[in-house]
Scaffold this active site. Structure first.
Site, PDB file in Angstrom:
ATOM      1  N   ASP A 169      41.887  54.656  32.589  1.00 40.08           N
ATOM      2  CA  ASP A 169      41.528  55.008  33.961  1.00 40.08           C
ATOM      3  C   ASP A 169      42.168  54.070  34.968  1.00 40.08           C
ATOM      4  O   ASP A 169      42.651  54.501  36.023  1.00 40.08           O
ATOM      5  CB  ASP A 169      40.011  55.072  34.142  1.00 40.08           C
ATOM      6  CG  ASP A 169      39.306  53.755  33.835  1.00 40.08           C
ATOM      7  OD1 ASP A 169      39.870  52.913  33.110  1.00 40.08           O
ATOM      8  OD2 ASP A 169      38.165  53.584  34.299  1.00 40.08           O
ATOM      9  N   GLU A 194      40.658  48.640  36.254  1.00 40.33           N
ATOM     10  CA  GLU A 194      39.955  49.656  37.032  1.00 40.33           C
ATOM     11  C   GLU A 194      39.841  49.228  38.491  1.00 40.33           C
ATOM     12  O   GLU A 194      40.117  50.002  39.416  1.00 40.33           O
ATOM     13  CB  GLU A 194      38.572  49.862  36.426  1.00 40.33           C
ATOM     14  CG  GLU A 194      37.607  50.697  37.231  1.00 40.33           C
ATOM     15  CD  GLU A 194      36.195  50.536  36.683  1.00 40.33           C
ATOM     16  OE1 GLU A 194      35.777  51.411  35.920  1.00 40.33           O
ATOM     17  OE2 GLU A 194      35.525  49.529  37.010  1.00 40.33           O
TER      18      GLU A 194
END
Length: 438
Positions: A191, A128
């Site tokens: 993500d 991330e």
């Protein structure tokens, strides 16, 4: 940082490994089979010729001896929404430059043969953070003369830590120990890889792909791996513990549309439609009075509902608007201002209506998390919530006074730690008109 980075593109695109195990790290998908049962087919789709997509004109991919989109050039005007009017453009850009410098000095360091965005005392970085860092450095090129070195250093660490249990080396092991060994058990976090793929497409537009790293090829490899491993055949994002659960903050509409432009693969149109379907359902059925959406959704393909807890991140708060869903106003506003897609405006406006009414228009009274009925969870305005709301308020001119207050508050309360700093800074980049899509 001139060492050539080994390209995983060919290996990732040729991979035919299929796994039935669930992914890890708060976003890994379950099962490595692509939408049509073939990783090779996913790879082929990723290499189709790009086709025109209505609603946005991409920055030219021809880069010769310069930058495609230097910071502060504002060369592609937003097609929709409003921007803060409580400070001049020059003053807004100055805030971004100052905060970027502070972020880079405090949060970025050399490690693991490249560069990392520091996470905490236990882990040197997570995927991330790598994604956020790559987005920031590619946007800030032109101001930061070392932006490309930073980007390539971050990417070096990404590719040297593949998510080996997925069967797709173009996905990153979702966290890394301080001794630079993998700490995510070989699983990926969707993500992080979504942002990494998007940043690579942007790098192709910013610097071109004829240098040390073939950014376009690496982006296509990651996009193909994401489709094959992290998406269902009907376009839903996958989560944990199985493909029928997912995380709303993975509904990255700008990214899906960029993948569509880069690959010509209409699958990403389907992914966009499914994300909007779930967002609309969460707002209208489960939060009709607030428009809030939960961190996690379960039973996505049959009977979608907010998570009861202990499904994705392993806590009781997954069915609330919390530390994952707080990113949505930024993500959706990024789409609306660059594409004019009214679906993004509708979802985001419901969220901002609630933030404005519940705070009385005063950002200092915003809360850090809410149950879907609007009950607050933490009584303080964390930048991870206020920053994305600032971008979100751009979607409708009726929010102009609130947007101005949010900008002023954010500019006066700049974050210093991991996560809050990245979310706030990326959101303010959007708010100042400095975001662009590949």
């Amino acid at each position: 940082m001139n060492k050539r980075i080994f390209s995983w593109a060919a290996l990732a695109l040729a991979s035919t490994t299929f796994l039935s195990a669930c992914g890890g790290g708060g976003g890994g998908g379950g099962g490595g089979v692509s939408s049509d049962g073939s990783a090779a087919a996913a790879a082929a789709a990723a290499q189709q010729a790009p086709s025109a997509v209505a609603g946005y004109t991409a920055v030219s991919s021809t880069v010769s001896g310069g930058l495609g989109y230097p910071f502060g050039s504002h060369q592609t005007a937003y097609v929709a929404g409003v921007k803060p009017t409580s400070a001049t453009q020059a003053a807004q850009d100055a805030v971004i430059r100052t905060q970027y410098d502070k972020w880079k000095a405090a949060g970025v360091r050399a490690a693991c043969g490249g560069s990392v965005v520091s996470f905490n005392s236990s882990y040197v970085t997570v995927s991330e953070g790598a994604g956020y860092g790559m987005l920031l450095s590619v946007v800030m090129a032109g101001y930061d003369g070392q932006a490309r070195d930073l980007f390539d250093g971050l990417f070096r660490v990404v590719r040297s830590h593949p998510a080996y249990n997925t069967g797709y080396p173009a996905l990153m092991d979702w966290r890394v120990n301080n001794d630079c060994t993998g700490a995510g058990d070989g699983w990926n976090a969707m993500d992080g890889d979504l942002d990494i793929a998007m940043a690579l497409l942007m790098a192709d537009k910013q610097w071109g792909s004829s240098g040390t790293v073939n950014y376009k090829a690496e982006a296509l490899a990651t996009i193909a791996a994401l489709k094959a491993y992290n998406m269902t055949s009907d376009g839903f994002t996958k989560g944990l513990p199985n493909a029928a659960n997912n995380r709303t903050s993975d509904y990255m509409i700008t990214h899906f549309k960029a993948f569509r432009r880069a690959t010509g693969d209409t699958f990403w149109d389907q992914a966009t439609d499914k994300a909007f379907y779930l967002l609309n359902l969460m707002q209208t059925k489960f939060a009709p009075n607030t428009g809030l959406v939960p961190d996690f959704v379960i039973n996505t393909g049959t009977n979608p509902t907010p998570s009861p807890g202990f499904v994705g991140d392993g806590n009781a708060m997954e069915g609330f608007y919390y530390w994952n869903a707080c990113r949505l106003p930024w993500r959706l506003a990024s789409d609306y201002v660059t594409s004019g897609d009214d679906r993004s405006r509708v979802v985001t406006a419901k969220l901002v209506d609630f933030f404005q009414s519940s705070s009385g228009g005063d950002p200092s009274r915003m809360q850090s998390g809410y149950r879907l009925d609007g009950t607050s969870l933490q009584n303080y305005p964390d930048p991870a919530f206020v920053g994305p709301a600032t971008a979100g308020a751009m979607v409708d001119a009726r929010f102009q006074p609130f947007l101005n207050s949010l900008w002023t508050f954010s500019a006066a309360n700049l974050a210093q730690g991991y996560y809050g700093t990245e979310l706030q800074l990326l959101s303010l980049i959007v708010a100042t008109g400095n975001w662009w899509n590949p």
